[in-house]
Design an enzyme around this catalytic site. Structure first.
Site, PDB file in Angstrom:
ATOM      1  N   TYR A 228     -75.750  83.064  -7.700  1.00 36.12           N
ATOM      2  CA  TYR A 228     -77.166  82.814  -7.392  1.00 36.12           C
ATOM      3  C   TYR A 228     -77.347  82.628  -5.886  1.00 36.12           C
ATOM      4  O   TYR A 228     -78.245  83.192  -5.280  1.00 36.12           O
ATOM      5  CB  TYR A 228     -77.623  81.562  -8.145  1.00 36.12           C
ATOM      6  CG  TYR A 228     -79.108  81.316  -8.061  1.00 36.12           C
ATOM      7  CD1 TYR A 228     -79.974  81.873  -9.007  1.00 36.12           C
ATOM      8  CD2 TYR A 228     -79.655  80.525  -7.052  1.00 36.12           C
ATOM      9  CE1 TYR A 228     -81.334  81.650  -8.945  1.00 36.12           C
ATOM     10  CE2 TYR A 228     -81.022  80.315  -6.986  1.00 36.12           C
ATOM     11  CZ  TYR A 228     -81.863  80.875  -7.932  1.00 36.12           C
ATOM     12  OH  TYR A 228     -83.209  80.659  -7.852  1.00 36.12           O
TER      13      TYR A 228
ATOM     14  N   PHE B  15    -100.114 103.982   1.914  1.00 37.24           N
ATOM     15  CA  PHE B  15     -99.491 104.267   0.630  1.00 37.24           C
ATOM     16  C   PHE B  15    -100.255 103.431  -0.402  1.00 37.24           C
ATOM     17  O   PHE B  15    -100.819 102.384  -0.064  1.00 37.24           O
ATOM     18  CB  PHE B  15     -97.990 103.954   0.630  1.00 37.24           C
ATOM     19  CG  PHE B  15     -97.355 104.337  -0.674  1.00 37.24           C
ATOM     20  CD1 PHE B  15     -97.259 105.669  -1.035  1.00 37.24           C
ATOM     21  CD2 PHE B  15     -96.920 103.378  -1.566  1.00 37.24           C
ATOM     22  CE1 PHE B  15     -96.737 106.041  -2.275  1.00 37.24           C
ATOM     23  CE2 PHE B  15     -96.391 103.738  -2.800  1.00 37.24           C
ATOM     24  CZ  PHE B  15     -96.293 105.073  -3.152  1.00 37.24           C
ATOM     25  N   THR B  16    -100.288 103.893  -1.662  1.00 36.14           N
ATOM     26  CA  THR B  16    -101.136 103.239  -2.684  1.00 36.14           C
ATOM     27  C   THR B  16    -100.889 101.731  -2.775  1.00 36.14           C
ATOM     28  O   THR B  16    -101.825 100.935  -2.680  1.00 36.14           O
ATOM     29  CB  THR B  16    -100.889 103.874  -4.071  1.00 36.14           C
ATOM     30  OG1 THR B  16     -99.481 103.945  -4.295  1.00 36.14           O
ATOM     31  CG2 THR B  16    -101.472 105.267  -4.163  1.00 36.14           C
TER      32      THR B  16
ATOM     33  N   ASP C 167     -92.568 101.076   7.677  1.00 36.99           N
ATOM     34  CA  ASP C 167     -92.192 101.284   6.285  1.00 36.99           C
ATOM     35  C   ASP C 167     -91.134 102.392   6.299  1.00 36.99           C
ATOM     36  O   ASP C 167     -91.445 103.572   6.512  1.00 36.99           O
ATOM     37  CB  ASP C 167     -93.410 101.704   5.457  1.00 36.99           C
ATOM     38  CG  ASP C 167     -93.054 101.954   3.985  1.00 36.99           C
ATOM     39  OD1 ASP C 167     -91.856 102.122   3.677  1.00 36.99           O
ATOM     40  OD2 ASP C 167     -93.978 101.993   3.147  1.00 36.99           O
TER      41      ASP C 167
ATOM     42  N   LYS D 213     -85.494 104.253  -2.712  1.00 34.45           N
ATOM     43  CA  LYS D 213     -85.503 105.521  -1.970  1.00 34.45           C
ATOM     44  C   LYS D 213     -84.433 105.466  -0.888  1.00 34.45           C
ATOM     45  O   LYS D 213     -83.441 106.176  -0.956  1.00 34.45           O
ATOM     46  CB  LYS D 213     -86.879 105.744  -1.348  1.00 34.45           C
ATOM     47  CG  LYS D 213     -87.970 105.932  -2.391  1.00 34.45           C
ATOM     48  CD  LYS D 213     -89.328 106.133  -1.749  1.00 34.45           C
ATOM     49  CE  LYS D 213     -90.404 106.256  -2.800  1.00 34.45           C
ATOM     50  NZ  LYS D 213     -90.945 107.591  -2.948  1.00 34.45           N
TER      51      LYS D 213
ATOM     52  N   ARG E  20    -101.151 113.671  -6.683  1.00 33.20           N
ATOM     53  CA  ARG E  20    -101.405 112.931  -5.451  1.00 33.20           C
ATOM     54  C   ARG E  20    -102.750 113.406  -4.928  1.00 33.20           C
ATOM     55  O   ARG E  20    -102.849 114.244  -4.048  1.00 33.20           O
ATOM     56  CB  ARG E  20    -100.310 113.190  -4.401  1.00 33.20           C
ATOM     57  CG  ARG E  20     -98.928 112.764  -4.825  1.00 33.20           C
ATOM     58  CD  ARG E  20     -98.558 111.341  -4.486  1.00 33.20           C
ATOM     59  NE  ARG E  20     -99.190 110.312  -5.300  1.00 33.20           N
ATOM     60  CZ  ARG E  20     -98.746 109.058  -5.380  1.00 33.20           C
ATOM     61  NH1 ARG E  20     -97.689 108.656  -4.733  1.00 33.20           N
ATOM     62  NH2 ARG E  20     -99.379 108.178  -6.116  1.00 33.20           N
TER      63      ARG E  20
ATOM     64  N   PHE F 180    -104.013 105.486 -11.969  1.00 35.19           N
ATOM     65  CA  PHE F 180    -103.165 106.655 -12.222  1.00 35.19           C
ATOM     66  C   PHE F 180    -101.899 106.298 -12.992  1.00 35.19           C
ATOM     67  O   PHE F 180    -101.299 107.135 -13.624  1.00 35.19           O
ATOM     68  CB  PHE F 180    -102.792 107.350 -10.905  1.00 35.19           C
ATOM     69  CG  PHE F 180    -102.059 106.477  -9.934  1.00 35.19           C
ATOM     70  CD1 PHE F 180    -102.756 105.648  -9.079  1.00 35.19           C
ATOM     71  CD2 PHE F 180    -100.671 106.482  -9.872  1.00 35.19           C
ATOM     72  CE1 PHE F 180    -102.083 104.827  -8.178  1.00 35.19           C
ATOM     73  CE2 PHE F 180     -99.987 105.673  -8.982  1.00 35.19           C
ATOM     74  CZ  PHE F 180    -100.697 104.835  -8.131  1.00 35.19           C
TER      75      PHE F 180
HETATM   76  N1  F0G Z   1     -93.723 102.687   0.643  1.00 33.64           N
HETATM   77  C1  F0G Z   1     -93.570 104.005   0.443  1.00 33.64           C
HETATM   78  C2  F0G Z   1     -93.686 104.940   1.595  1.00 33.64           C
HETATM   79  C3  F0G Z   1     -93.291 104.476  -0.841  1.00 33.64           C
HETATM   80  O1  F0G Z   1     -93.146 105.783  -1.030  1.00 33.64           O
HETATM   81  C4  F0G Z   1     -93.178 103.558  -1.912  1.00 33.64           C
HETATM   82  C5  F0G Z   1     -92.940 104.014  -3.273  1.00 33.64           C
HETATM   83  C6  F0G Z   1     -93.348 102.193  -1.641  1.00 33.64           C
HETATM   84  C7  F0G Z   1     -93.598 101.802  -0.350  1.00 33.64           C
HETATM   85  C8  F0G Z   1     -93.231 101.173  -2.718  1.00 33.64           C
HETATM   86  O2  F0G Z   1     -91.904 101.035  -3.099  1.00 33.64           O
HETATM   87  O3  F0G Z   1     -91.817 101.753  -5.500  1.00 33.64           O
HETATM   88  O4  F0G Z   1     -89.990 100.371  -4.503  1.00 33.64           O
HETATM   89  O5  F0G Z   1     -92.208  99.393  -4.943  1.00 33.64           O
HETATM   90  N2  F0G Z   1     -93.121 105.189  -3.678  1.00 33.64           N
HETATM   91  C9  F0G Z   1     -92.840 105.657  -5.020  1.00 33.64           C
HETATM   92  C10 F0G Z   1     -93.169 107.120  -5.140  1.00 33.64           C
HETATM   93  C11 F0G Z   1     -93.477 104.847  -6.083  1.00 33.64           C
HETATM   94  O6  F0G Z   1     -92.972 107.656  -6.231  1.00 33.64           O
HETATM   95  O7  F0G Z   1     -93.585 107.761  -4.172  1.00 33.64           O
HETATM   96  P1  F0G Z   1     -91.460 100.625  -4.592  1.00 33.64           P
END
Ligand code: F0G
Length: 482
Positions: A81, A133-134, A223, A266, A389, A455
């Protein structure tokens, strides 16, 4: 020597610099079963079940192939932990690569965004960025802030050959920081800009951005989730960086930024995420939120095995042979589609191959979800799962009106080191067939529309019987083939 293999026959294609030693069996179900699966999933590719998917090109998140060294490292995890030595190993690798001594672990990228926005964004604040980003925008807005996008006109021009469409509009940034003095908690730059087709920025542009931030005393946040692709493009497209190693370019980037965060689903081909900084004051503002939202400071919601895999994965990301695979395979697919007259974003970015849905389906209006309809049609045509997208990925305005997306793309993500050349050729073939039959494809309408991030879980249905007619055409053209 540029590391490229030249073929005697003259054909140009990328070559895998790895061998496959663990495999997963795939199934390709008949087109009629694909139609049934699509309807069950509310025409939303997020809701499809994997046993009906042949090529899962939904995302590169958490589905990249791991290396033998990553799997081996997972066996030696120090599971505890607090005080885990696995965390210490990750910290050492991160400091060596990025030069940032403070590391906060989080369970994935959006968790880092939650911590950043909760700690730094207040009501009425503005956060400028090259593109949103979303999940980033959702977290900033949830904390009362708003996003201001400062991209250059090339960013949204899908026919522009500009090599760095992800560049920040630095003039716009300068003006905004003057206008909003005292109201900007940080400036955010996204590597391999996701929503405009995985497009990179140049190191030159980042340097200008950083210089402006420094003059206005506003922290610069990177990011780095898609940094691997952006590194590849800097190395191959930015003349001034041609002779620098990936490790050197990475350090130059990190040195320009006050905070670096990423999704390790990623970057590093693992799972989890992290926030890095060299600034003690910023670190201390964020640190108390980690035990609150994520877990103790030496795991932050990550499995300790993933922490080991991430440490090795980040090291491997410094290898040009490793990071070239994604962008080169994506480039191959984009070129093959383009040669067949299919509208695709070029120059190809990272992350995936992006079809331009408005040109593919000019007869389907954005209000009928052009890219969403194309996602459904590509699944029917080949069992290929992509991700919309476009307007579906937007949220409605407060008055309920639709926020039409700047671009309507269908992203066909290529998780790193997962698909083979023949699978890409299959995908190109099925998309080609669909393009020849595009007039059969119609729009979609909502059946269940969630308010937030609709989505992910919303359900739609086709307008009319175009999906049945498309399947019938497939059967007529391909006989009893899958
Ligand atoms: N920032 C970027 C540029 C991303 O592409 C993503 C995730 C995140 C932040 C958030 O990271 O998923 O680990 O919480 N992109 C995924 C995609 C969901 O399919 O493009 P996460």
């Amino acid at each position: 020597m540029n590391g490229q293999v030249k073929f005697f026959g003259g054909e140009v294609f990328p070559l895998e610099m790895h061998k496959v030693r663990i495999v997963q069996k795939l199934t390709l179900v008949p087109v009629e079963d694909r139609l049934a699966a699509l309807r069950e999933a509310g025409c939303n590719t997020f809701l499809l079940k994997n046993d009906k998917v042949f090529l899962d090109m939904l995302t590169d998140s958490g589905v990249n192939a791991m290396s033998d060294r990553q799997l081996a490292a997972m066996m030696t995890a120090d599971d505890s932990y607090a005080g885990s030595m696995s965390f210490e190993r990750l910290k050492a690798v991160v400091e060596d690569i990025f030069g940032k001594p403070f590391l906060l672990p989080v369970h994935q990228g959006r968790a880092a965004e939650n911590i950043l926005a909760s700690a730094l964004v207040g009501r009425g604040n503005v956060v400028p960025m090259n593109y949103h980003f979303t999940t980033t925008r959702a977290h900033i807005e949830r904390n009362g802030g708003r996003v201001e996008e400062l991209f250059l006109p090339e960013a949204l021009n899908l026919d522009s050959a500009d090599p760095f469409k992800g560049n920040m509009d630095t003039k716009g940034l300068e003006a905004l920081l003057k206008r909003e003095a005292g109201n900007v908690p940080f400036v955010r730059v996204e590597a391999g800009t996701n929503l405009i087709g995985g497009q990179p920025w140049s190191l030159e542009n980042l340097s200008e951005t950083a210089e402006i931030c420094r003059r206005h005393k506003v922290p610069l946040v990177l990011d780095a989730s898609l940094l691997a692709d952006n590194l590849y493009f800097i190395k191959t497209r930015e003349v001034a960086q041609r002779d620098a190693s990936i490790r050197e370019i990475t350090r130059r980037i990190a040195d320009l930024c006050d905070i670096v965060y990423f999704s390790a689903r990623k970057l590093g081909c693992a799972r989890g995420g992290a926030i890095l900084t060299g600034d003690r004051a910023l670190f201390e503002r964020m640190q108390p939120l980690i035990p609150l939202f994520e877990g103790f400071l030496t795991y932050g919601g990550m499995s300790v095995r993933e922490i080991e895999a991430l440490a090795v994965g980040l090291e491997e990301t410094m290898d040009f042979d490793m990071i070239r695979h994604g962008p080169e395979f994506i480039g191959f697919m984009a070129d093959a589609l383009h040669e067949r007259g299919i509208p695709v974003v070029r120059p190809a970015g990272g992350l995936g191959c992006h079809l331009n849905a408005r040109e593919f389906l000019p007869h389907v209006p954005q209000e009928r979800y052009t890219a969403g309809a194309l996602a459904a049609a590509v699944f029917l045509a080949g069992g290929i799962r992509g991700m919309e997208r476009g307007t579906l990925s937007e949220e409605r305005r407060e008055d309920g009106s639709e926020r039409l997306a700047d671009v309507e793309l269908l992203r066909l993500a290529l998780p790193r080191r997962v698909f083979t050349m023949s699978q890409l050729k299959y995908a190109v073939d099925r998309i080609h067939w669909l393009f020849e039959n595009r007039e059969l494809v119609g729009g979609l309408k909502w059946v269940e529309e969630p308010k937030l991030l609709r989505f992910f879980s919303g359900r739609l249905e086709p307008l009319g019987d175009w999906q049945e007619r498309l399947c019938a055409k497939f059967r007529a053209d391909f006989g009893d083939s899958l």
